[in-house]
Design an enzyme around this catalytic site. Structure first.
Site, PDB file in Angstrom:
ATOM      1  N   PHE A 128       0.862  -1.186   0.000  1.00 44.09           N
ATOM      2  CA  PHE A 128       0.000   0.000   0.000  1.00 44.09           C
ATOM      3  C   PHE A 128       0.898   1.234   0.000  1.00 44.09           C
ATOM      4  CE2 PHE A 128      -2.894   3.224   1.723  1.00 44.09           C
ATOM      5  CZ  PHE A 128      -3.923   3.081   0.811  1.00 44.09           C
ATOM      6  N   ASP A 200       2.407  -4.449   9.016  1.00 45.87           N
ATOM      7  CA  ASP A 200       1.187  -3.702   8.720  1.00 45.87           C
ATOM      8  C   ASP A 200       0.036  -4.707   8.617  1.00 45.87           C
ATOM      9  OD1 ASP A 200      -0.980  -2.411   7.493  1.00 45.87           O
ATOM     10  OD2 ASP A 200       0.322  -1.061   6.351  1.00 45.87           O
ATOM     11  N   TYR A 225     -10.815   0.427  10.462  1.00 44.39           N
ATOM     12  CA  TYR A 225     -12.054   0.713   9.727  1.00 44.39           C
ATOM     13  C   TYR A 225     -12.347  -0.300   8.629  1.00 44.39           C
ATOM     14  CZ  TYR A 225      -8.643   3.385   6.879  1.00 44.39           C
ATOM     15  OH  TYR A 225      -7.562   3.794   6.154  1.00 44.39           O
TER      16      TYR A 225
END
Lengths: 415, 415
Positions: A128, A200, A225
């Protein structure tokens, strides 16, 4: 072609599902099959309840008194302690705070503070992007520091390990392909090279039993989230293994990380344990929604979550290949369970338009450049019947070339 | 002693108040006189409305689609553009994001990037501690960088200015004493020394017409949860003067600050204008409450706010000195309007116990070490009659030594 997986089989899977009762804990809009919980989890009813309580009672009536009376000030640690079980950490090793990007910055600096003689950071060039951007930011401030990217400077992380490597920042599950790393094995290799491992967990937390402590991870970050359903942009988390407490430092030294935040000293003294990972005043409304979202997890068996995640993704892969394989969709996710996260990507030359057509029909997944259609499978609220229905709609869109309609052609930005 | 300010005078002040209608925009609990809006503003009804809309509709029903459809992704800039008017900035110079602490870190680095040959940061040793802590964090990472503290290393900021000073971080209003700085004059002196001025507006934004652009300020930060009523821990703001756009850099280079956040490049390219001050994904629920809180300000004349602020604080000082002066309270706020913010502190040897007794009677102020009783006067929802009633209660507590009750003795932490 007739399908080998009939409706009876799928109904039986749902009936036997030990997590089937959890769907009621969420608001799922009518007509939606939500395969984007890997981007933004849906609204847990408990999150809405806590949010209203926080706004109407705690803020509206309690005002400033709620910093103590409602436990606002302690929310980073109380939510962190509850989240700890979900990622294989102990209470006291995790806080919920700030954003994933900022927590990456903290964790990389903390790692560098533990390896003062080394100057190289390794990250994943295909991971990412913000992970790499934050690593660039860290390097930009430290004379002599260097960033090396796996997938760009060399094929694999292992090829870049060496005497100068201080820290490796690695994604547990790749955001695009859904490939799952072996955390214990890679951490061991990173440690063998004398470096620190920062994991991560954005795309694994909430989909499996993550075992940070067992794997020997040093630091970890992640968002709340996605599969944890904490709400749009909910505060992220950061983990520091207990063995590093009292030894690491990071430069975002705000008053929430101070040993005595209310003494109002004019010199910074870091707090104990995980506390130096805190910095400024946290967004309490978002934090209280997250607190409600964590209620849903309190009685969850993560082995059941992982088993259902694999069963849902197995079913999706089998049905798509069986029904849609001849229309140019290609699997871009691992077939092996040991390498698979909780999302499945398929590539298609017109993936963007196909995804838009799916969304119009209520099947919400997302698209990642250049041609990845990404589908997330969250075991807490998805039914096997949803998978079946989603694939039927995908088949219809492909077989009838519905995606060719001009309204699906325009590229828009989606997160 | 008879008071020279009678009930009729006070009633007339309320009747003539051009802002009196604004009180209805807030939830103010019965029996509370809220003099702590300088710490946490009360709940605006519009914030609650927007928060419910954001949770129930945008998150609950819109799901991932709301990142675009509900404008979530643009909230830092849309809220920043609305806030700009309140601090004398132009649209495009302000974003709402992250925390004040983290924005200080960004602003200090941005300033250092504009003064590459200079290594000294000046901050206020008696200012809000996190300002100093963040400056320490910046210095800790930059070889050769130094921090000098006004009030500790030298009496005043001016005494520390010199050829090596890159940046001065200064509070517009002191959090403890309420002293207001002359922004234009001090900025001019900082510029004359070749340095950059970073203003902390935490205790001035929402109480007066702040004039960042007119004063020539370079950068500014502030929170939105005090006089702006954005909610507990609401996202902070950061300002960068347009003349510095495209020239400054800061190391928290997350994907929201990228020129093309959705291109998922593997190298960071900063966005235009104020955009490089953004970093990671923002807490949308807290941000939507802030957005509602800003609705209250859209038709506000800040000259009226400042005039009422001074009238409220004048009245409070006069009434306290007249009625309570003989009980050992001492003014610790400027008498001159030009030097006064919107809060008034009085010192008292038993200030902590007195404040606890006030809170028990519904008069909510706060306490700051070692002996400051701090009272904030927010012109949007306070009435002159509230000031009168608060002072009557303070008089009762002091005259009858109610503060000596054992329940008021124990020190607890309050933010």
């Amino acid at each position: 072609m007739t399908t080998t997986i009939d409706a009876g089989t799928i109904a039986a899977l749902d009936e036997r599902d030990p997590l089937r009762g959890k769907r009621d804990a969420f608001v799922i809009p009518d007509g939606v099959i939500y395969l984007d919980g890997n981007s933004l989890g849906p609204l847990p009813k408990a999150a809405l309840r806590e949010l209203k309580l926080a706004a109407e009672q705690e803020w509206g009536q309690g005002l400033i008194r709620s910093w103590n009376a409602a436990g606002w000030f302690d929310l980073p640690t109380t939510t962190g302690n509850r989240l700890a079980r979900l990622i294989g950490a102990e209470p006291g090793e995790v806080v919920c705070t700030d954003t994933t990007s900022i927590n990456i910055f903290k964790a990389l600096h903390a790692a560098l503070s533990l390896r003062p003689g080394r100057a190289t950071i390794i990250a994943e060039g295909t991971g990412f992007p913000t992970d790499v951007y934050m690593a660039e930011g860290v390097v930009s401030m430290r004379p002599g520091a260097r960033l090396k990217l796996a997938g760009i400077d060399a094929p694999d992380i292992e090829d870049l390990l060496g005497d100068d490597v201080a820290v490796v920042l690695v994604n547990h599950v790749d955001y695009r392909t859904g490939v799952l790393r072996d955390m214990a094995q890679l951490t061991e290799r990173i440690h063998a090279a004398g470096a620190i491992a920062v994991w991560d967990l954005c795309h694994s937390a909430g989909t499996m039993k993550v075992d940070l402590d067992t794997a020997g991870a040093d630091f970890a970050v992640g968002c709340t989230y996605k599969y944890l359903n904490g709400g749009p942009g909910a505060p992220a988390f950061v983990f520091a293994a207990r063995r590093h407490h009292g030894r690491f430092a990071q430069p975002l030294t705000g008053w929430w990380g101070h040993a005595s935040p209310f003494a109002f000293d004019h010199a910074f003294r870091p707090g104990d344990g995980i506390r130096p990972m805190l910095c400024g005043t946290q967004p309490i409304l978002s934090m209280r929604a997250l607190s409600g979202a964590l209620d849903v997890w309190d009685d969850i068996d993560l082995e059941q979550v992982r088993a259902k995640s694999l069963a849902l993704t197995d079913l999706f892969i089998a049905l798509v290949e069986e029904r849609c394989g001849r229309f140019g969709v290609t699997l871009a996710a691992p077939r092996l369970h040991a390498q698979r996260g909780s999302q499945v990507s398929f590539r298609h030359p017109n993936g963007y338009a196909v995804m838009q057509a799916l969304v119009e029909r209520g099947v919400i997944g997302d698209f990642r450049e250049p041609d990845y259609m990404r589908f997330g499978f969250a075991p807490l609220y998805l039914r096997y019947a949803d998978v079946d229905a989603a694939v039927s709609i995908l088949h219809d869109i492909l077989a009838n070339e519905i995606w060719r309609a001009p309204r699906f052609a325009a590229r828009a930005t989606v997160t």
